[in-house]
Design a protein around this motif. Structure first.
Motif, PDB file in Angstrom:
ATOM      1  N   ASP A   1      -0.955  -9.269 -13.617  1.00 36.99           N
ATOM      2  CA  ASP A   1      -0.697  -8.259 -12.601  1.00 36.99           C
ATOM      3  C   ASP A   1      -1.255  -7.142 -13.716  1.00 36.99           C
ATOM      4  O   ASP A   1      -0.597  -6.363 -14.007  1.00 36.99           O
ATOM      5  N   PRO A   2      -3.035  -6.823 -13.684  1.00 44.18           N
ATOM      6  CA  PRO A   2      -3.728  -5.189 -13.979  1.00 44.18           C
ATOM      7  C   PRO A   2      -2.802  -3.972 -12.905  1.00 44.18           C
ATOM      8  O   PRO A   2      -3.435  -3.186 -14.239  1.00 44.18           O
ATOM      9  N   TYR A   3      -2.283  -4.370 -12.193  1.00 49.40           N
ATOM     10  CA  TYR A   3      -2.103  -2.847 -11.665  1.00 49.40           C
ATOM     11  C   TYR A   3      -0.334  -2.768 -11.496  1.00 49.40           C
ATOM     12  O   TYR A   3       0.291  -1.624 -10.937  1.00 49.40           O
ATOM     13  N   SER A   4       0.609  -3.926 -12.285  1.00 50.69           N
ATOM     14  CA  SER A   4       1.913  -3.452 -12.834  1.00 50.69           C
ATOM     15  C   SER A   4       2.067  -2.447 -14.509  1.00 50.69           C
ATOM     16  O   SER A   4       1.216  -2.865 -15.455  1.00 50.69           O
ATOM     17  N   PRO A   5       2.535  -1.467 -14.058  1.00 49.55           N
ATOM     18  CA  PRO A   5       3.564  -0.901 -15.514  1.00 49.55           C
ATOM     19  C   PRO A   5       3.522  -1.739 -16.143  1.00 49.55           C
ATOM     20  O   PRO A   5       4.389  -1.111 -17.452  1.00 49.55           O
ATOM     21  N   HIS A   6       4.303  -3.024 -16.285  1.00 49.10           N
ATOM     22  CA  HIS A   6       5.390  -3.698 -16.539  1.00 49.10           C
ATOM     23  C   HIS A   6       4.163  -4.772 -17.529  1.00 49.10           C
ATOM     24  O   HIS A   6       3.668  -5.593 -16.847  1.00 49.10           O
ATOM     25  N   PRO A   7       4.932  -4.789 -18.737  1.00 52.45           N
ATOM     26  CA  PRO A   7       3.711  -5.953 -19.887  1.00 52.45           C
ATOM     27  C   PRO A   7       4.477  -7.632 -19.440  1.00 52.45           C
ATOM     28  O   PRO A   7       5.457  -7.491 -19.137  1.00 52.45           O
ATOM     29  N   ASP A   8       3.645  -8.432 -19.138  1.00 54.35           N
ATOM     30  CA  ASP A   8       3.062 -10.002 -18.395  1.00 54.35           C
ATOM     31  C   ASP A   8       3.304  -9.767 -17.040  1.00 54.35           C
ATOM     32  O   ASP A   8       4.239 -11.045 -16.732  1.00 54.35           O
ATOM     33  N   ALA A   9       4.203  -8.652 -16.501  1.00 50.07           N
ATOM     34  CA  ALA A   9       3.193  -8.774 -15.397  1.00 50.07           C
ATOM     35  C   ALA A   9       2.894  -9.510 -14.386  1.00 50.07           C
ATOM     36  O   ALA A   9       1.691  -9.905 -14.394  1.00 50.07           O
ATOM     37  N   ARG A  10       2.961 -10.438 -13.392  1.00 55.21           N
ATOM     38  CA  ARG A  10       2.184 -11.197 -12.541  1.00 55.21           C
ATOM     39  C   ARG A  10       2.083 -11.398 -11.320  1.00 55.21           C
ATOM     40  O   ARG A  10       2.790 -10.870 -10.303  1.00 55.21           O
ATOM     41  N   MET A  11       1.133 -11.960 -11.116  1.00 45.35           N
ATOM     42  CA  MET A  11       0.974 -11.077  -9.807  1.00 45.35           C
ATOM     43  C   MET A  11       0.381 -13.287  -8.505  1.00 45.35           C
ATOM     44  O   MET A  11      -0.741 -13.631  -9.987  1.00 45.35           O
ATOM     45  N   TYR A  12       0.516 -13.509  -7.370  1.00 39.97           N
ATOM     46  CA  TYR A  12       0.485 -14.657  -6.903  1.00 39.97           C
ATOM     47  C   TYR A  12      -1.216 -14.474  -6.139  1.00 39.97           C
ATOM     48  O   TYR A  12      -0.681 -13.612  -5.634  1.00 39.97           O
ATOM     49  N   ARG A  13      -2.225 -14.917  -6.133  1.00 42.45           N
ATOM     50  CA  ARG A  13      -3.106 -15.449  -5.518  1.00 42.45           C
ATOM     51  C   ARG A  13      -3.147 -16.093  -4.360  1.00 42.45           C
ATOM     52  O   ARG A  13      -2.853 -17.196  -3.798  1.00 42.45           O
ATOM     53  N   THR A  14      -2.574 -15.788  -3.157  1.00 38.98           N
ATOM     54  CA  THR A  14      -2.704 -15.874  -1.746  1.00 38.98           C
ATOM     55  C   THR A  14      -3.599 -17.473  -0.926  1.00 38.98           C
ATOM     56  O   THR A  14      -3.609 -17.604  -0.449  1.00 38.98           O
ATOM     57  N   GLY A  15      -4.823 -16.246  -1.383  1.00 36.97           N
ATOM     58  CA  GLY A  15      -6.054 -17.149  -0.494  1.00 36.97           C
ATOM     59  C   GLY A  15      -5.739 -16.986   1.295  1.00 36.97           C
ATOM     60  O   GLY A  15      -6.361 -17.206   1.781  1.00 36.97           O
ATOM     61  N   ASP A  16      -4.683 -15.254   1.615  1.00 39.08           N
ATOM     62  CA  ASP A  16      -4.899 -14.360   3.235  1.00 39.08           C
ATOM     63  C   ASP A  16      -5.591 -13.649   2.793  1.00 39.08           C
ATOM     64  O   ASP A  16      -6.137 -13.327   1.861  1.00 39.08           O
ATOM     65  N   LEU A  17      -6.838 -13.494   4.123  1.00 39.91           N
ATOM     66  CA  LEU A  17      -7.383 -12.143   3.988  1.00 39.91           C
ATOM     67  C   LEU A  17      -6.579 -11.619   5.111  1.00 39.91           C
ATOM     68  O   LEU A  17      -5.791 -11.723   5.396  1.00 39.91           O
ATOM     69  N   ALA A  18      -6.342  -9.865   4.663  1.00 39.41           N
ATOM     70  CA  ALA A  18      -5.735  -8.772   5.488  1.00 39.41           C
ATOM     71  C   ALA A  18      -6.623  -7.673   4.272  1.00 39.41           C
ATOM     72  O   ALA A  18      -7.337  -7.474   4.675  1.00 39.41           O
ATOM     73  N   ARG A  19      -6.253  -6.670   5.755  1.00 44.83           N
ATOM     74  CA  ARG A  19      -6.493  -5.545   5.843  1.00 44.83           C
ATOM     75  C   ARG A  19      -5.564  -4.546   6.447  1.00 44.83           C
ATOM     76  O   ARG A  19      -4.416  -4.603   6.716  1.00 44.83           O
ATOM     77  N   TYR A  20      -5.258  -2.794   5.438  1.00 41.17           N
ATOM     78  CA  TYR A  20      -4.910  -1.820   5.444  1.00 41.17           C
ATOM     79  C   TYR A  20      -5.286  -1.224   7.071  1.00 41.17           C
ATOM     80  O   TYR A  20      -6.757  -1.026   7.037  1.00 41.17           O
ATOM     81  N   LEU A  21      -4.545  -1.420   7.913  1.00 45.64           N
ATOM     82  CA  LEU A  21      -4.534  -0.351   8.882  1.00 45.64           C
ATOM     83  C   LEU A  21      -4.071   1.306   8.992  1.00 45.64           C
ATOM     84  O   LEU A  21      -3.679   1.415   7.512  1.00 45.64           O
ATOM     85  N   PRO A  22      -4.697   1.574  10.085  1.00 46.65           N
ATOM     86  CA  PRO A  22      -4.724   3.526   9.341  1.00 46.65           C
ATOM     87  C   PRO A  22      -3.362   3.747   8.970  1.00 46.65           C
ATOM     88  O   PRO A  22      -3.062   4.876   8.259  1.00 46.65           O
ATOM     89  N   ASP A  23      -2.455   3.315   9.700  1.00 44.16           N
ATOM     90  CA  ASP A  23      -0.471   3.022   9.249  1.00 44.16           C
ATOM     91  C   ASP A  23      -0.280   3.073   8.465  1.00 44.16           C
ATOM     92  O   ASP A  23       1.361   3.695   8.410  1.00 44.16           O
ATOM     93  N   GLY A  24      -0.807   2.670   7.469  1.00 38.76           N
ATOM     94  CA  GLY A  24      -0.673   1.761   6.604  1.00 38.76           C
ATOM     95  C   GLY A  24       0.148   0.695   6.582  1.00 38.76           C
ATOM     96  O   GLY A  24       0.684  -0.618   5.528  1.00 38.76           O
ATOM     97  N   ASN A  25       0.717  -0.061   7.943  1.00 41.74           N
ATOM     98  CA  ASN A  25       0.451  -1.836   7.967  1.00 41.74           C
ATOM     99  C   ASN A  25      -0.534  -2.745   7.397  1.00 41.74           C
ATOM    100  O   ASN A  25      -1.884  -2.110   7.781  1.00 41.74           O
TER     101      ASN A  25
END
Length: 604
Positions: free
Chosen positions: A323-347
């Motif tokens: 996870d390159p966006y985490s401040p914690h070392p060795d942090a990981r992220m999972y690639r879901t394969g799902d598509l999404a977008r942020y709506l104007p209200d943040g959801n």
């Protein structure tokens, strides 16, 4: 742990965890072959089962691992200690495994997701910040024990003092029984897959179960896209809808959306915002954040990311990333394969899977777009579109639907095709529309795509039947039936409405010389797509005499060169009505820079 949905299921689950082991849930609804696959991959130290579980497992599975029968009367349970095992003596810590959930794999082989205690604790405590659970809470989960939302139900209820209600497997899918139970047992909260929620709380169902949701305050749905109609219906009844999102690889759930008491969330309910201690990224193909409103792939980071896949280091490395966006070392992220977008209200808005896109006859198609348009038809309640290849080499789109009221399938197919034709290009129109009483569900309550049946004759947009007249019409009808794989083609049926497309049209015309001694250009079929009209066009061609255009000779004759591809295209275009002279020259022009290119080249 292979038992039916019962008190023994919960006791067995807690016993395994207290003993310091990780549990692997096996749903007795699954086939014996699948259960054997899981047992051979997990290689458990012990199998706990009841009579229902043993029947499901079969002799082959039971031979794979030592077994303990939870319902055996001769086992001296009363001689066992009433106290919890000493966790200190077991030398357990938060990084030990809690459970392994098996999910479907794209190759057909189930894969085991390894979840540790710390991830389960994080997921469970996040629920306390969203749902108020106390002694007045009565939760009815309608999910399989092999589906990780069962963990949300069990731990998220018992840990905070609520009452957990369990229905036997055969009762947990009967809408009428569930409605009666909700009323009689004073259920306040139901947790189930979205498909089952739609079945339980549709308008039609509510009319036949009026008043039977009294006391119900919350419905938690997840696992599939959630339609706005469900939120509107529940809100009108004073029931709050929570739409949860999250893969097993991120421990049950990663985000949620509480459907508003007022307002319009769009055709599909958003998946909301991340839960506590969870980060969700929407990234492009280079794993860079996309702007708000732009579609991207969902990546999940934070404390809920699972350890990985059991015995699948290659797949783990592919899906569980740094996870390159985490401040914690060795942090990981999972690639879901799902598509999404942020709506104007943040959801977050879920846009489907990146692997659900299909390519048919060279066109890239998102079935979700077709499903959304079908859902706008007033008679459609649910819709799903999948590609099928019932005839080898002929892949087609087929729509499966449930409707608000029964009616003639062929008439509805005609109406649906006309509805889609006004909004979508021809290549996105389903060949068939299969009307079903209900869409099939897996034991987890999700849509069972493999159980969707092949379309029959009533699934096509058919005209009022009138038997073909004369030899030409009869021969054409027989050709259509053979090519399209349907019976009873009438003289007014339309080739393209019956599932025909451009490639099948070419095959049809190539068979005309042998079947009817006639040749027609492709444009004639588009202009005359019914049996009767095409037969009349053939008759007119015969009356006009032979065509002045010579047949193309694909093989060179003595003293002559074979036709080039460009010449073949010219010959083909010449067969089309209204084309007198055409030539196609493939070429490329390399523009080194706009300032160095003459105006005439830039315009070219």
């Amino acid at each position: 742990l292979c038992v039916e949905r019962s008190l023994a299921m919960v006791v067995g689950m807690l016993a395994i965890l207290k003993a310091g082991a990780a549990y692997v849930p096996l749903d007795p609804v699954y086939s014996s072959d699948r259960l054997v696959q899981i047992l051979r991959d997990a290689e458990p130290a012990l199998l706990l089962s009841d009579a229902v579980g043993r029947r499901a497992l079969g002799d082959t599975a039971l031979a794979c691992v030592p077994a303990l029968h939870l319902d055996a009367e001769q086992f001296p349970w009363h001689e066992r200690s009433e106290f919890n095992p000493d966790a200190g003596a077991l030398k357990l810590n938060s990084q030990h495994l809690a459970y392994i959930i098996y999910t479907s794999g794209s190759t057909g082989t189930p894969k085991g997701v390894m979840v540790e205690h710390r991830q389960l604790v994080t997921s469970t405590w996040a629920r306390s910040g969203v749902y108020r659970t106390d002694a007045d809470t009565a939760l009815l989960p309608l999910t399989s024990m092999a589906f990780d939302s069962s963990l949300a139900a069990i731990f998220g209820t018992l840990l905070f003092g609520g009452a957990l209600h369990l229905l036997a497997q055969h009762s947990g899918t009967d809408p009428h029984y569930i409605h009666r139970y909700v009323k009689q047992a004073h259920i306040t909260r139901v947790l189930c897959a979205t498909s089952l929620a739609r079945l339980l709380f549709s308008t039609k169902q509510s009319e036949s179960s009026h008043g039977e949701t009294a006391g119900l305050t919350d419905v938690i749905a997840g696992g599939e896209p959630c339609p706005e109609e469900l939120g509107k219906y529940l809100t009108a009844k004073g029931i709050c809808l929570y739409n949860e999102y999250g893969p097993s690889e991120a421990t049950v759930w990663s985000s949620f959306y509480r459907y508003p008491a007022a307002g319009d969330a769009g055709k599909v309910v958003p998946i909301g915002r991340p839960i506590a201690n969870t980060r969700i990224y929407v990234l492009d193909a280079h794993r860079q954040p996309v702007p708000r409103g732009v579609a991207g792939e969902l990546y999940i980071g934070g404390a809920g990311v699972a350890r990985g896949y059991l015995n699948r280091p290659d797949l783990t490395a592919e899906r569980f990333l740094e996870d390159p966006y985490s401040p914690h070392p060795d942090a990981r992220m999972y690639r879901t394969g799902d598509l999404a977008r942020y709506l104007p209200d943040g959801n977050l808005e879920f846009l489907g899977r990146n692997d659900h896109q299909v390519k048919i006859r060279g066109f890239r198609i998102e079935p979700g777009e077709i499903e959304a348009r079908l859902a706008e038809h007033p008679q459609v309640r649910e819709a799903v579109v999948i590609p099928r290849e019932d005839v080898p080499g002929d892949q087609r789109l087929v729509a499966y639907l449930t409707t608000e009221e029964a009616g003639d399938s062929s008439e509805l197919a005609t109406s649906l095709r006309a509805h889609l034709s006004a909004q979508l290009p021809d290549y996105m129109l389903p060949s068939a529309f299969v009307i079903m009483a209900s869409l099939p569900l897996t034991p987890n309550g999700k849509l069972d795509r493999k159980a969707l049946p092949a379309p029959d004759g009533d699934a096509y947009a058919r005209r009022t039947y009138e038997a073909p007249q004369g030899e030409t019409e009869q021969a054409l009808a027989a050709l259509w039936e053979a090519l399209l794989g349907i019976d009873g083609v009438g003289r007014h049926d339309n080739f393209f409405e019956l599932g025909g497309h451009s490639l099948l049209a070419v095959r049809l015309l190539s068979r005309l010389p042998a079947a009817l001694g006639a040749s027609l250009p492709l444009a004639q079929l588009f202009a005359h797509p019914t049996v009767s009209a095409l037969a009349a066009a053939i008759a007119a061609t015969r009356d006009a005499g032979p065509s002045e255009l010579p047949a193309m000779q694909p093989v060179s004759r003595e003293g002559a060169l074979p036709l080039s591809f460009a010449q073949q295209r010219l010959w083909f275009l010449a067969q089309l009505d209204g084309v007198s002279a055409t030539y196609h020259i493939p070429m490329a022009l390399h523009l080194h820079g706009a300032l160095d290119v003459p105006a005439w080249q830039r315009s070219l």
